[in-house]
Write a protein that holds these residues in place. Structure first.
Motif, PDB file in Angstrom:
ATOM      1  N   GLU A 180       0.854  -1.191   0.000  1.00 17.06           N
ATOM      2  CA  GLU A 180       0.000   0.000   0.000  1.00 17.06           C
ATOM      3  C   GLU A 180       0.888   1.238   0.000  1.00 17.06           C
ATOM      4  O   GLU A 180       0.722   2.147   0.814  1.00 17.06           O
ATOM      5  N   ALA A 181       1.804   1.270  -0.956  1.00 16.22           N
ATOM      6  CA  ALA A 181       2.872   2.268  -0.928  1.00 16.22           C
ATOM      7  C   ALA A 181       2.345   3.696  -0.940  1.00 16.22           C
ATOM      8  O   ALA A 181       2.764   4.531  -0.135  1.00 16.22           O
ATOM      9  N   GLU A 182       1.414   4.002  -1.859  1.00 15.83           N
ATOM     10  CA  GLU A 182       0.973   5.397  -1.979  1.00 15.83           C
ATOM     11  C   GLU A 182       0.224   5.858  -0.732  1.00 15.83           C
ATOM     12  O   GLU A 182       0.495   6.932  -0.189  1.00 15.83           O
ATOM     13  N   ALA A 183      -0.704   5.028  -0.247  1.00 13.58           N
ATOM     14  CA  ALA A 183      -1.460   5.404   0.946  1.00 13.58           C
ATOM     15  C   ALA A 183      -0.542   5.508   2.162  1.00 13.58           C
ATOM     16  O   ALA A 183      -0.667   6.422   2.983  1.00 13.58           O
ATOM     17  N   ASP A 184       0.395   4.551   2.273  1.00 15.49           N
ATOM     18  CA  ASP A 184       1.324   4.578   3.396  1.00 15.49           C
ATOM     19  C   ASP A 184       2.180   5.830   3.374  1.00 15.49           C
ATOM     20  O   ASP A 184       2.411   6.460   4.416  1.00 15.49           O
ATOM     21  N   ARG A 185       2.659   6.201   2.212  1.00 16.08           N
ATOM     22  CA  ARG A 185       3.567   7.349   2.157  1.00 16.08           C
ATOM     23  C   ARG A 185       2.828   8.659   2.391  1.00 16.08           C
ATOM     24  O   ARG A 185       3.399   9.594   2.958  1.00 16.08           O
ATOM     25  N   ASP A 186       1.583   8.714   1.977  1.00 15.54           N
ATOM     26  CA  ASP A 186       0.790   9.902   2.327  1.00 15.54           C
ATOM     27  C   ASP A 186       0.583   9.973   3.840  1.00 15.54           C
ATOM     28  O   ASP A 186       0.675  11.044   4.444  1.00 15.54           O
ATOM     29  N   TRP A 187       0.305   8.806   4.443  1.00 15.67           N
ATOM     30  CA  TRP A 187       0.122   8.779   5.897  1.00 15.67           C
ATOM     31  C   TRP A 187       1.416   9.174   6.597  1.00 15.67           C
ATOM     32  O   TRP A 187       1.402   9.934   7.572  1.00 15.67           O
ATOM     33  N   VAL A 188       2.549   8.638   6.127  1.00 14.89           N
ATOM     34  CA  VAL A 188       3.838   8.948   6.738  1.00 14.89           C
ATOM     35  C   VAL A 188       4.120  10.438   6.657  1.00 14.89           C
ATOM     36  O   VAL A 188       4.586  11.056   7.631  1.00 14.89           O
ATOM     37  N   LYS A 189       3.843  11.038   5.512  1.00 19.91           N
ATOM     38  CA  LYS A 189       4.101  12.476   5.356  1.00 19.91           C
ATOM     39  C   LYS A 189       3.294  13.280   6.369  1.00 19.91           C
ATOM     40  O   LYS A 189       3.829  14.178   7.045  1.00 19.91           O
ATOM     41  N   ALA A 190       2.011  12.944   6.491  1.00 19.25           N
ATOM     42  CA  ALA A 190       1.164  13.670   7.443  1.00 19.25           C
ATOM     43  C   ALA A 190       1.628  13.432   8.878  1.00 19.25           C
ATOM     44  O   ALA A 190       1.625  14.353   9.707  1.00 19.25           O
ATOM     45  N   ARG A 191       2.041  12.205   9.160  1.00 20.46           N
ATOM     46  CA  ARG A 191       2.495  11.893  10.515  1.00 20.46           C
ATOM     47  C   ARG A 191       3.785  12.633  10.846  1.00 20.46           C
ATOM     48  O   ARG A 191       3.947  13.146  11.968  1.00 20.46           O
ATOM     49  N   LEU A 192       4.697  12.703   9.916  1.00 23.96           N
ATOM     50  CA  LEU A 192       5.940  13.445  10.140  1.00 23.96           C
ATOM     51  C   LEU A 192       5.666  14.921  10.381  1.00 23.96           C
ATOM     52  O   LEU A 192       6.261  15.537  11.271  1.00 23.96           O
ATOM     53  N   GLU A 193       4.773  15.485   9.609  1.00 19.29           N
ATOM     54  CA  GLU A 193       4.431  16.899   9.794  1.00 19.29           C
ATOM     55  C   GLU A 193       3.845  17.133  11.183  1.00 19.29           C
ATOM     56  O   GLU A 193       4.137  18.137  11.841  1.00 19.29           O
ATOM     57  N   SER A 194       3.044  16.164  11.648  1.00 20.28           N
ATOM     58  CA  SER A 194       2.465  16.280  12.984  1.00 20.28           C
ATOM     59  C   SER A 194       3.548  16.218  14.057  1.00 20.28           C
ATOM     60  O   SER A 194       3.520  16.991  15.028  1.00 20.28           O
ATOM     61  N   LEU A 195       4.516  15.313  13.888  1.00 20.57           N
ATOM     62  CA  LEU A 195       5.586  15.189  14.873  1.00 20.57           C
ATOM     63  C   LEU A 195       6.497  16.412  14.860  1.00 20.57           C
ATOM     64  O   LEU A 195       7.001  16.826  15.911  1.00 20.57           O
ATOM     65  N   ILE A 196       6.722  16.994  13.701  1.00 21.86           N
ATOM     66  CA  ILE A 196       7.555  18.200  13.625  1.00 21.86           C
ATOM     67  C   ILE A 196       6.875  19.353  14.361  1.00 21.86           C
ATOM     68  O   ILE A 196       7.527  20.142  15.065  1.00 21.86           O
ATOM     69  N   ASP A 197       5.555  19.423  14.229  1.00 23.70           N
ATOM     70  CA  ASP A 197       4.815  20.494  14.912  1.00 23.70           C
ATOM     71  C   ASP A 197       4.689  20.239  16.412  1.00 23.70           C
ATOM     72  O   ASP A 197       4.656  21.178  17.206  1.00 23.70           O
ATOM     73  N   ASN A 198       4.615  18.968  16.797  1.00 23.16           N
ATOM     74  CA  ASN A 198       4.395  18.644  18.209  1.00 23.16           C
ATOM     75  C   ASN A 198       5.212  17.410  18.592  1.00 23.16           C
ATOM     76  O   ASN A 198       4.670  16.335  18.856  1.00 23.16           O
ATOM     77  N   PRO A 199       6.550  17.532  18.675  1.00 23.42           N
ATOM     78  CA  PRO A 199       7.401  16.363  18.949  1.00 23.42           C
ATOM     79  C   PRO A 199       7.321  15.938  20.403  1.00 23.42           C
ATOM     80  O   PRO A 199       7.108  16.749  21.300  1.00 23.42           O
TER      81      PRO A 199
END
Length: 758
Positions: free
Chosen positions: A322-341
């Protein structure tokens, strides 16, 4: 720290090693204390009384019943139980228990059986029974009940136990009635957890303390309970037990733990939450090793800990189904962690991973920092001690240097916050066995003491007030055992540059450590440099070294705090101007511990030439055997008026200053000289090179590499063989041959310094 001049780049001259000789800290042997006969019973009953008084809300029926039934036993029955509970294992042969202070062991055992503290063995005890057998008895059991081809008597006991367990059944083996199993384990283990704060399978901490093998300082406090209520205590115990069983249990226990993950209790306090996150991380890692990625993900997502978050991101990014869905999820998750680590480490990971996977950056932060680091070119003889060699390079360019790493930071933290950690204001100590406060270990230290912490950090902005505070704490508590830092007579002097030149920046770092001790207690740079008002910290990396995540995090934290922090890489060269001292010794025999030196000869080489010599007879303070006199020509009358080694030690150390130790069969000479300095309570430490090994490497083909035969082969003068200075001169000629080959195999001019310090 702005406006500082950059440190000059490395010059061709290799570092002088000035710290090759120094005082050695000697630990005195611990005296075995003279203990009362029934000391162990007193301590156990004391523990139960403390648990009753402090932890009453955390006790249920099994614990209160244990305490009541134990109190009802006779004193000698109680002694036997404590003796059993203090032993390794839970299965015992009563015939092997010998305690002369306890009368009629069999009668006391019957009392324990009647009260339910011991029982007969059951099928689940079979492995413990096999482990409890001494090896000859185990072999006899296997010989009687198993085919001879199934095992070998020479096997180690652990393998024999496993083999016997696979072949035999509990019901098929006769077990003497003298074998017993410790009972009422669940309430005992739980109460030990309440007292010690960790899973303790027996009473070993008491034993080690009572025998003087472990310090358990009395913090002079009225210790409080670790938990407020039974639910919190049971939750914390569950996760501590799970971690212990994961480490010490078998595959079946681990599988059962994974299968029951949905039924795990909610973590009701910080310790339970930390335990849950850790066991999920370990079980997820095990699932990854077994290639069960879906199971690993299902475990990791139950935790919000930074390491579990990172594994989820990496696993989902790497999946292909599920590469495309996973990578979209990863991108959003990384952005969330950068904002609130969740931590600085997590912010570092998220920012770096995002930049490389979504912003087209090709290298990691660690790689970029290493590529931009200053290059120090140092002689390859120092390969085993790059930090020490770099320290002396910086001393050559005018800096005072401290081999720092984590030591000064942890010492500064411990002294600054001592009253909050171990003093009257401490809230994280729950017994004399606590070496580190629970609130610090669990990450609640800053939250608990924020006002007091800030008040003490404010003092660091005034160097005089800060040094006064640190001196007061050091004077009042010097030598008290703790696991945060080690005491040293020069402790304050090592901290002075930090306080005087960067007090507010140090306060920022201590604040980060107070908020996240487990994440911020290590990873500090190797060296601290100061000169005038210039203070900086340097991480040294030799060839093949990497910059670890915690080191990168600490570097970024320190820079944000206003400190000058850099990384220096080491490139190894052959330095033509490096000093070598070629040494030969004569001795009374061949063993450093049993024999002594009678003569030292030393030749100093620099730039391919002999620049100095040093030699002396030494009084060995013991007879010289006749065969040694025949070999060397040195007899007792010659050394009777010679100096003792202690009288020439300082002069010889000065001659060695900054040099590489060289000898023919170097470990012989180095070992004897090191032993002589150890007798004086000093260490002797220099890089070394062996002319035997080096000649074998660079000049192969000789039938013999003895000094005599090599001198014949290369026409080197050896007119007074087995006298120290003559042999040292001959070995020096061999070293010149070796260095000629070394020069051809390594660069001997320093490359241009790359990067530099900001």
């Amino acid at each position: 720290m702005t406006g500082q001049t950059a440190i000059p780049p490395a010059v061709i001259k290799a570092p002088e090693i000035k710290a090759g000789v120094g005082a050695r800290r000697v630990r005195s042997a611990r005296a075995v204390p003279d203990l009362p006969v029934y000391y162990y019973l007193t301590h156990f009953e004391d523990m139960l009384a403390q648990i009753e008084a402090r932890c009453a809300p955390c006790l249920d029926g099994p614990e209160t019943d244990f305490i009541a039934r134990f109190a009802a036993l006779s004193s000698h029955a109680r002694c036997l139980y404590v003796r059993i509970a203090g032993r390794k294992g839970r299965i015992f042969d009563m015939r092997r228990l010998q305690y002369p202070e306890i009368s009629n062991l069999e009668a006391q055992a019957q009392s324990l059986r009647g009260a339910g503290f011991i029982r007969a063995l059951e099928p689940q005890d079979f492995q413990g029974y096999l482990q409890g057998l001494i090896k000859p008895d185990l072999i006899a059991l296997m010989t009687e009940n198993m085919p001879e081809t199934a095992f070998k008597k020479s096997w180690k006991k652990a393998l024999l136990v496993d083999t016997a367990r696979d072949y035999l059944c509990f019901e098929d083996v006769y077990i003497a009635p003298d074998w017993i199993a410790q009972a009422r384990l669940a309430p005992l283990d739980y109460m030990l957890f309440l007292f010690f704060g960790t899973i303790t399978p027996n009473l070993q901490p008491f034993t080690l303390r009572d025998l003087g093998l472990m310090r358990a300082p009395d913090w002079g406090q009225d210790y409080g309970a670790r938990f407020e209520d039974c639910e919190s205590a049971r939750s914390a115990y569950f996760y501590a037990r799970a971690l212990y069983d994961f480490k010490h249990g078998d595959a079946a226990q681990t599988a059962a733990l994974i299968d029951s993950v949905g039924d795990w209790p909610a973590p009701l306090e910080a310790g339970a939450e930390a335990g849950r996150d850790k066991i999920l991380q370990k079980l997820g890692g095990l699932s990854e090793q077994l290639k069960d990625i879906p199971m690993a993900l299902s475990l990791y997502v139950r935790s919000g800990a930074p390491l579990c978050n990172e594994r989820v991101i990496r696993l989902r990014y790497g999946r292909n189904d599920e590469a495309e869905a996973d990578r979209d999820w990863v991108k959003a998750r990384l952005e969330s962690l950068i904002d609130n680590p969740g931590s600085d480490d997590e912010l570092m990971f998220a920012s770096d991973f995002y930049a490389r996977k979504y912003d087209g950056k090709r290298t990691s932060m660690m790689t970029d920092i290493l590529r931009g680091a200053q290059m120090l070119s140092l002689d390859e003889a120092f390969r085993n001690t790059p930090e020490r060699a770099a320290a002396h390079h910086y001393r050559q360019v005018g800096y005072d240097v401290v081999r720092a790493e984590n030591t000064p930071w942890r010492a500064l933290f411990g002294l600054t916050f001592w009253p909050l950690l171990f003093g009257d204001a401490a809230t994280g100590l729950h017994s004399a066995f606590d070496r580190i406060p629970a609130d610090l270990r669990l990450g609640t230290f800053y939250e608990t003491h924020s006002a007091a912490i800030e008040a003490r950090l404010e003092r660091l902005s005034d160097p005089a007030r800060a040094m006064s505070m640190l001196l007061r704490e050091l004077t009042a508590h010097y030598g008290r055992g703790n696991t945060i830092f080690r005491w040293s007579p020069k402790l304050l002097e090592g901290l002075r540059p930090m306080i005087e030149l960067a007090g507010p920046a140090c306060a920022e770092m201590l604040r980060a450590m107070a908020k996240d001790w487990s994440g911020a207690r290590d990873g500090f740079p190797d060296l601290m440099l100061h000169r005038g008002d210039d203070l900086r910290f340097i991480e040294i990396k030799a060839e093949g070294d990497v910059l670890r995540r915690n080191q990168l995090t600490r570097l970024q934290q320190m820079r944000r705090a206003g400190l000058t922090v850099d990384v220096a890489r080491v490139a190894w060269i052959v330095d033509p101007d490096q000093d070598y001292v070629v040494i030969d010794i004569e001795t009374t025999g061949g063993r450093p511990g049993a024999h002594r030196i009678t003569e030292i000869g030393a030749v100093k080489l620099r730039g391919g030439e002999v620049v100095d010599e040093w030699s002396s007879l030494i009084n060995p303070e013991r007879p010289i055997p006749p065969f040694i006199t025949k070999l060397t020509g040195i007899h007792e009358n010659m050394v009777a008026g010679a100096p003792l080694f202690s009288q020439i030690a300082e002069d010889f150390a000065a001659f060695m200053d900054g040099a590489i130790f060289a000898a023919h069969n170097v470990n012989f000479d180095y070992g004897f000289i090191t032993m002589e300095y150890e007798r004086l309570g000093q260490y002797f430490q220099f890089p070394k090179i062996c002319t035997v090994a080096s000649m074998r490497r660079f000049y192969p083909g000789h039938r013999s590499y003895s000094l005599k035969n090599l001198c014949i082969a290369y026409e080197i003068d050896l007119t007074s063989h087995h006298r120290a200075l003559c042999d040292a001169k001959a070995a020096a000629e061999l070293l010149l041959l070796v260095n000629a080959k070394r020069m051809a195999g390594f660069p001997n001019k320093k490359p241009a310094s790359k990067g530099g310090f900001s």
